[in-house]
Scaffold this motif. Structure first.
Motif, short mmCIF file in Angstrom:
data_model
loop_
_atom_site.label_atom_id
_atom_site.label_comp_id
_atom_site.label_asym_id
_atom_site.label_seq_id
_atom_site.Cartn_x
_atom_site.Cartn_y
_atom_site.Cartn_z
N GLN A 153 -54.40 -16.77 69.51
CA GLN A 153 -55.04 -17.01 68.21
C GLN A 153 -54.92 -15.83 67.25
N GLN A 154 -54.98 -14.60 67.78
CA GLN A 154 -54.94 -13.41 66.95
C GLN A 154 -54.15 -12.33 67.67
N GLU A 157 -58.89 -4.78 65.99
CA GLU A 157 -60.32 -5.07 65.97
C GLU A 157 -60.62 -6.49 66.45
N TYR A 158 -59.64 -7.37 66.37
CA TYR A 158 -59.82 -8.69 66.98
C TYR A 158 -59.85 -8.56 68.50
N GLY A 159 -58.97 -7.71 69.04
CA GLY A 159 -59.00 -7.43 70.46
C GLY A 159 -60.30 -6.76 70.86
N ALA A 160 -60.76 -5.82 70.02
CA ALA A 160 -62.02 -5.13 70.29
C ALA A 160 -63.19 -6.11 70.30
N LEU A 177 -58.02 -11.23 77.10
CA LEU A 177 -57.16 -10.72 76.04
C LEU A 177 -55.85 -11.51 75.95
N ILE A 178 -55.30 -11.89 77.10
CA ILE A 178 -54.07 -12.69 77.10
C ILE A 178 -54.33 -14.06 76.46
N ALA A 179 -55.49 -14.65 76.75
CA ALA A 179 -55.83 -15.93 76.14
C ALA A 179 -56.05 -15.79 74.64
#
Length: 314
Positions: free
Chosen positions: A180-181, A193-196, A174-176
């Motif tokens: 980007q998003q 939802e990008y994290g999801a 998630l940190i990486a």
């Protein structure tokens, strides 16, 4: 000739005007209390205009720069962070686990994993990081870590040395991905939802050791759709409807091959059950919380059957 602007009637009204104004003001002020019931169980519902008053006070506090609220704080660039449920204490690492607690946790998890393994089932434990773990740079500078190692660090390290249970650590991914998003909402406790998507991808990749057919979709297989600016959970928690954020949902471009049914349990929980046309795929039982919600439709097409059991009652 007398000046009509100074008739006795006008003078009388002029003298009583301040009194009338005070009476009207008090009447307006006391109107919300007309049907107020001091019973704690019904106090909120009988306080006329309570919600509107709370929202007004919150918006004024935000406007004048107040950052600290009952269950949340406002950090840098308007980022909201939860403070209830010891979230900040957990970030500051001031509640380390003892060796005895770690040993008991490892023993319990390994016993559960062994039981499922004997049933021919793989167990995967997924931990959703708090937003402050992924976006600590948006917290107020006053909030500093007390110890460098978190409780989750302790658990992961202890299980790697002593345990056999598979636990998925999502923090690095998630940190990486945040480069980007945006992977967590600015005004919500949950990931975007990008994290999801990152979590969905990593879960399926972890399960490929025993089920290589579980191949996640690529991000290009989803269409981003804006639902406009909405009030999210932390904004609502502090009582504001003016703090809003654009919500983007990721909708799979292909048509789902699954059907979904809901079953209400006696304790009020809704169990979600999914069936896929392809019954050769593996089955899954998912015990989840609200962080999984956006991923439920995505997982359905990877399994022949999925039963989603929420840990909370509605």
């Amino acid at each position: 000739m007398k000046n009509p602007g100074h008739t006795p009637i006008f003078l009388k009204i002029k003298k009583t005007y301040p009194l009338i104004l005070v009476i009207v003001f008090l009447a307006i002020l006391l109107t919300p209390l007309a049907n107020l019931n001091l019973n704690p169980a019904t106090f909120n519902s009988t306080f006329f205009g309570r919600l509107r008053l709370v929202r007004l006070i919150t918006d004024v506090r935000v406007a004048i720069g107040d950052r600290v609220f009952a269950n949340a704080i406002i950090g840098k660039d308007g980022w909201l962070f939860q403070t209830s449920e010891d979230v900040l204490r957990d970030y500051q690492n001031d509640m380390p686990l003892t060796e005895k607690q770690l040993a008991l946790l490892q023993q319990n998890l390994d016993e559960i994993a062994a039981y499922f393994k004997n049933q021919g089932t793989s167990l995967l434990i997924v931990v959703a990081p708090n937003k402050s773990t992924i976006y600590p740079d948006y917290l107020p500078d006053e909030i500093q870590k007390i110890n460098p190692k978190s409780r989750f660090d302790q658990v992961v390290e202890y299980l790697q040395i002593h345990g056999t249970t598979q636990i998925l650590d999502l923090r690095k991914d998630l940190i990486a991905a945040r480069a980007q998003q945006q992977v967590y909402h600015r005004t919500d406790t949950h990931w975007t939802e990008y994290g999801a998507y990152i979590v969905y991808r990593e879960i399926l990749k972890s399960l490929q050791f025993t089920h290589p057919e579980l191949v996640p979709r690529s991000l290009s297989d989803f269409a981003p759709i804006s639902e406009g600016k909405v009030s999210m959970d932390l904004a609502t928690l502090i009582g504001s409807v003016r703090i809003k954020e654009e919500k983007i949902v990721l909708k799979p471009k292909d048509v789902s091959t699954s059907s979904v049914h809901n079953l209400r349990l006696d304790d009020g929980r809704w169990v979600i059950m999914s069936w896929n046309k392809n019954q050769d795929l593996p089955r899954a039982v998912v015990y989840y919380d609200s962080f999984l919600n956006p991923m439920i439709p995505w997982f359905n097409d990877h399994f022949s059957q999925v039963t989603y059991i929420p840990h909370y009652a509605n």
